[in-house]
Design a protein around this motif. Structure first.
Motif, short mmCIF file in Angstrom:
data_model
loop_
_atom_site.label_atom_id
_atom_site.label_comp_id
_atom_site.label_asym_id
_atom_site.label_seq_id
_atom_site.Cartn_x
_atom_site.Cartn_y
_atom_site.Cartn_z
N THR A 597 10.86 -3.56 3.61
CA THR A 597 10.23 -3.65 2.29
C THR A 597 8.96 -4.50 2.39
OG1 THR A 597 11.64 -5.56 1.76
CG2 THR A 597 12.40 -3.40 1.04
N ASN A 598 7.96 -4.12 1.58
CA ASN A 598 6.67 -4.81 1.56
C ASN A 598 6.00 -4.78 2.92
OD1 ASN A 598 4.92 -6.10 -0.33
ND2 ASN A 598 5.25 -8.05 0.70
N GLY A 599 6.24 -3.69 3.68
CA GLY A 599 5.66 -3.59 5.01
C GLY A 599 4.14 -3.50 4.97
N PHE A 600 3.51 -4.07 6.01
CA PHE A 600 2.05 -4.03 6.08
C PHE A 600 1.61 -3.36 7.37
CE2 PHE A 600 3.42 -8.25 7.53
CZ PHE A 600 2.88 -8.30 8.81
N ASN A 601 0.41 -2.79 7.31
CA ASN A 601 -0.19 -2.15 8.48
C ASN A 601 -1.68 -2.03 8.24
OD1 ASN A 601 -0.42 -0.94 10.96
ND2 ASN A 601 1.15 0.61 10.56
N ASP A 602 -2.44 -1.77 9.32
CA ASP A 602 -3.87 -1.55 9.19
C ASP A 602 -4.13 -0.14 8.66
OD1 ASP A 602 -4.42 -4.06 10.19
OD2 ASP A 602 -4.66 -3.37 12.25
N VAL A 603 -4.99 -0.05 7.66
CA VAL A 603 -5.37 1.24 7.07
C VAL A 603 -6.87 1.40 7.20
CG1 VAL A 603 -5.42 2.67 5.00
CG2 VAL A 603 -3.46 1.16 5.43
N ASN A 604 -7.31 2.54 7.70
CA ASN A 604 -8.73 2.84 7.82
C ASN A 604 -9.20 3.50 6.52
OD1 ASN A 604 -11.31 3.31 8.68
ND2 ASN A 604 -10.76 4.71 10.34
N PHE A 605 -9.66 2.67 5.59
CA PHE A 605 -10.13 3.18 4.30
C PHE A 605 -11.50 3.84 4.50
CE2 PHE A 605 -7.25 -0.28 3.16
CZ PHE A 605 -6.45 0.34 2.21
N ILE A 606 -11.60 5.09 4.09
CA ILE A 606 -12.82 5.86 4.30
C ILE A 606 -13.38 6.30 2.96
CG2 ILE A 606 -13.77 7.98 5.29
CD1 ILE A 606 -11.74 7.77 7.49
N ASP A 607 -14.68 6.06 2.78
CA ASP A 607 -15.39 6.46 1.57
C ASP A 607 -16.25 7.67 1.89
OD1 ASP A 607 -16.98 6.75 -0.68
OD2 ASP A 607 -17.16 4.60 -1.03
#
Length: 790
Positions: A597-607
């Motif tokens: 729960t509430n796991g985190f990870n790197d996300v490549n946010f692309i616009d």
């Protein structure tokens, strides 16, 4: 759930048609001092014979059917004693051995343990019995342990993700690069065993959702000198050389230990990605050659103040001098797959880092039955200074430079981490149960100075909007209690750990201040149905606090359109783990379930409107993981030992942010085979062949593609086994590639990375001095926070 547990207990109890009774007791010497490692031999009906040894508290125990037995107690330098008895109920037999007047001057006793052992809360890989221990370092050896994977020098458990690493029960307090450098400085010849703890007990910090890997170094007893020197030459894309040695000395009440290692060389990681925008496709290739010079060393001293008091001091330090030469080429294609333009970035980075770690500990025996108090004080500091220069030039499809596209930049980062901990543990073994409890205080301070500059004229001009001072403090107070109890065929262990944490993070005008109290229960049950069948059940709750670098908002640019940054408001994630296991002789099977729960990870946010790619860690994952593990060990023919593992797992991940897929689930599987060969009768020519294959799987909201790996090695022992010479080849077919894809903002991303893992290594090691030196058992106490400098 309770009905299911009741059914399991009733089922296990019904497996035995006859009741068994427990024979136990304690063995002492003439001064009523407990005697460990006393051999206890039981002879019973139908000429059945059972063996065991007394533990560190001098106690032993058997589970036997009713009947008439004889028991013999024997130990070096003591007279043997025997006794005949009839077992009709649980029975205690305490023995006091007399010293033998004719002492043996020098005797070395050795017994070969199984390569893999299953215990109540961990699986143990006995390195001393493994051919893989010859000619490797600790990091390379970890990749040979069943269920453990090493990818890009990062250690993980199959199907579960990254795992924390400990040395002698103490978490290693280093970043990913520093940790890999440290593990490479430890010769596998100095390792006694590796413990894989998927569900750690309450004694350990609750940090780390995926479990712990505990590396236990060899111990010593006899007086005198012992040491070794080692040399290694490794050829990947380029050459790397390393050298080192260790020296141990013990005389009377003082034991000294030391080692020093240095490694110098370079590797060439390769990273490729494709980003499919609505109207364009960006193909990005990052070619990087990085150079490292890594010296490190350790020195320690133990002083036996009295028979009951041991005092110890140790220091461990190292530095890394790193620089890289990068070329990042981005080709931009239109919808018709025609080349529109090219963005070229040349970069070089310089990183200087160093760490210092000191420990003082006291082990106080409280009585002669094994009750003891252990106190550890630890200090750790880590500093790094990073500079990254890069430029960008854009070109038309015909290769002509786009006017005014050239620009130069400089990004800098200075980080200073300080950690202080104080830890106390009390162990109280009693006749019918074992109790342990303890406390820990931890104080952490992390400061970062971040800046970004653009070249103008002959100097650099700072960009205040991309510069920052980041300060982070974290204090934790912990208490734990753990209880072990044996009732006939059942072994129980239960624990509870409480941690109260206060955090305060300040970044520009943002502040993240919080405090929380959390409880972490653990529970283990073992049922010994008979000599061949054993059943295990365990449960535990864990926390995964973010690494400090993930809290740092510094932006690390690859080019003007792509950067990575931390998140000062990142929160911990939590795991609940349940595991059922069964062992039959050489076969072990386990079924496990975990919820994150509430796991985190790197996300490549692309616009898509600006083509900006921003990689940032965020809390967004709720995941369910099911895993079925099978391990079998066998000796097919004389001189060949094989350990084979098959894991099948299913992962279902749900996202809490709109930019990603709402959910992703799927099966995965992993197979490995570890094979050791002895080619001659004197056991001086040895070989190994290790292979693993990873099927496509789900990792968070990423879809991983298949990969596999083959390692081969030939090793020889010379000069009465004082000289070890090994030639090993890793990733023979260059197939250990990390490939995956993801979907963010409905934009597909594909990655294909290779980290120069195909290597040929030649290793030479020479051992000298007293071969029976054994270092006193010590468990210094830095815990979870140090690992999070990663």
């Amino acid at each position: 759930m309770f009905r299911s547990l009741f059914f399991l207990i009733a089922f296990f109890s019904a497996l035995s048609s006859q009741g068994q009774f427990q024979l136990s007791g304690k063995v002492t010497g003439q001064e009523f001092k407990t005697l460990p490692f006393v051999t206890v031999k039981i002879s019973g009906p139908q000429n059945k014979i059972f063996y065991t040894q007394t533990d560190s508290t001098g106690t032993y125990q058997f589970k036997l059917l009713p009947g008439k037995y004889s028991v013999v107690f024997s130990a070096i330098n003591f007279e043997s004693m025997s006794q005949i008895f009839t077992l009709t109920k649980d029975t205690l037999i305490h023995i006091r051995l007399k010293g033998n007047q004719h002492h043996l001057a020098d005797v070395q006793v050795s017994a070969k343990k199984a390569l893999i052992e299953k215990k109540i809360d961990r699986a143990v890989f006995n390195v001393e019995n493994s051919i893989s221990a010859i000619g490797n370092d600790a990091l390379e050896l970890l990749s040979k342990v069943p269920g453990v994977r090493v990818l890009n020098d990062k250690v993980s458990l199959v199907g579960k993700g990254l795992a924390n690493v400990m040395i002698n029960d103490k978490l290693v307090p280093l970043s990913a690069d520093e940790l890999s450098n440290y593990l490479k400085s430890i010769s596998s010849e100095n390792i006694a065993r590796i413990e894989v703890i998927t569900n750690p007990p309450a004694r350990y910090d609750a940090q780390g959702n995926n479990g712990l890997i505990n590396i236990i170094l060899k111990k010593t007893t006899s007086e005198g000198f012992k040491g070794s020197v080692n040399l290694a030459a490794t050829q990947a894309s380029y050459f790397t050389a390393s050298a080192g040695g260790n020296l141990n000395y013990r005389k009377n009440k003082i034991t000294l230990s030391s080692n020093f290692n240095i490694r110098k060389g370079s590797i060439v990681p390769f990273e490729q990605s494709n980003v499919f925008y609505p109207e364009q496709t960006w193909n990005i290739i990052n070619k990087d050659r990085n150079f490292r010079t890594v010296p490190s060393g350790q020195i320690g001293m133990d002083y036996q103040v009295s028979k009951k008091t041991l005092l110890g001091l140790s220091y461990n330090g190292g530095l890394t001098n790193f620089h890289s030469e990068e070329n990042i080429k981005t080709k931009i294609y239109n919808q018709n797959n025609g080349l529109d333009s090219v963005l070229n970035s040349d970069a070089n980075a310089k990183i200087k880092s160093h760490y210092h770690s000191a420990n003082i500990y006291l082990k106080q025996s409280l009585d002669s039955t094994g009750k003891q108090l252990t106190i550890n004080g630890d200090w750790f500091t880590y500093r790094d200074d990073k500079d990254r220069f890069f430029n960008n030039t854009s070109y038309f499809q015909n290769g002509i430079t786009i006017p005014n596209s050239f620009a130069e930049y400089l990004s800098t980062s200075k980080q200073n981490i300080g950690l202080y901990t104080l830890k106390a543990d009390v162990d109280l073994p009693y006749k019918t149960f074992k109790l342990s409890f303890g406390t820990k205080l931890g104080f952490i301070k992390n400061q970062s100075d971040l800046a970004f500059y653009k070249a103008r004229n002959e100097g650099y001009e700072i960009n205040p909007q991309q510069s920052n001072l980041f300060s982070y403090k974290e204090n934790t107070q912990a208490l734990y209690v753990n209880l072990n109890k044996t009732i006939k065929k059942w072994d129980f262990q239960a624990g509870l750990r409480g941690e109260y944490t206060q955090i305060d993070g300040i970044s520009v005008n943002d502040r993240n201040k919080d405090n929380y109290l959390l409880l972490f229960p653990t529970f283990y049950v073992i049922y010994h149905a008979n000599d061949k069948n054993t059943f295990y059940v365990n449960y535990g709750r864990r926390i995964n606090r973010p690494a400090y670098r993930k809290l740092n908002p510094f932006r690390w640019y690859s080019n003007p359109f792509s950067y990575a940054e931390g998140n000062p408001f990142l929160k911990p994630s939590y795991n609940d783990n349940i595991e059922l296991s069964y062992t039959y002789n050489i076969y072990t099977a386990s079924l496990s379930f975990s919820k994150t729960t509430n796991g985190f990870n790197d996300v490549n946010f692309i616009d898509a409107s600006t083509n900006i790619q921003a990689i940032k860690p965020v809390n967004f994952i709720t995941a369910y993981h099911y895993q079925w593990n099978n391990t079998i060990t066998f000796n097919a023919v004389k001189g060949w030992e094989s350990i084979n593992q098959l894991d099948v797992f299913y992962t279902a991940s749900n996202s809490g942010i709109a930019q990603t897929l709402s959910s992703l689930n799927g099966f995965g599987a992993y197979f490995s085979t570890l094979n050791q060969f002895v080619f001659n009768q004197s056991k001086t020519i040895l070989g190994e062949a290790n292979f693993w294959y990873q099927l496509p799987s789900v990792d968070g909201l990423n879809q991983n593609k298949s990969q596999y790996n083959l390692d081969l090695g030939i090793k020889t022992l010379l000069l009465h086994k004082k000289i070890q010479l090994a030639i090993t080849a890793s990733d023979v077919f260059k197939t250990n590639r990390y490939r995956y894809n993801s979907l963010v903002n409905n934009i597909r991303q594909e990655y294909n990375n290779y980290y120069d893992s195909r290597q040929l290594r030649i290793t030479f090691r020479y051992n000298f001095g007293n071969e029976k030196i054994k270092q006193p058992d010590r468990k210094p106490g830095n815990e979870e926070e140090r690992k999070r400098s990663n």
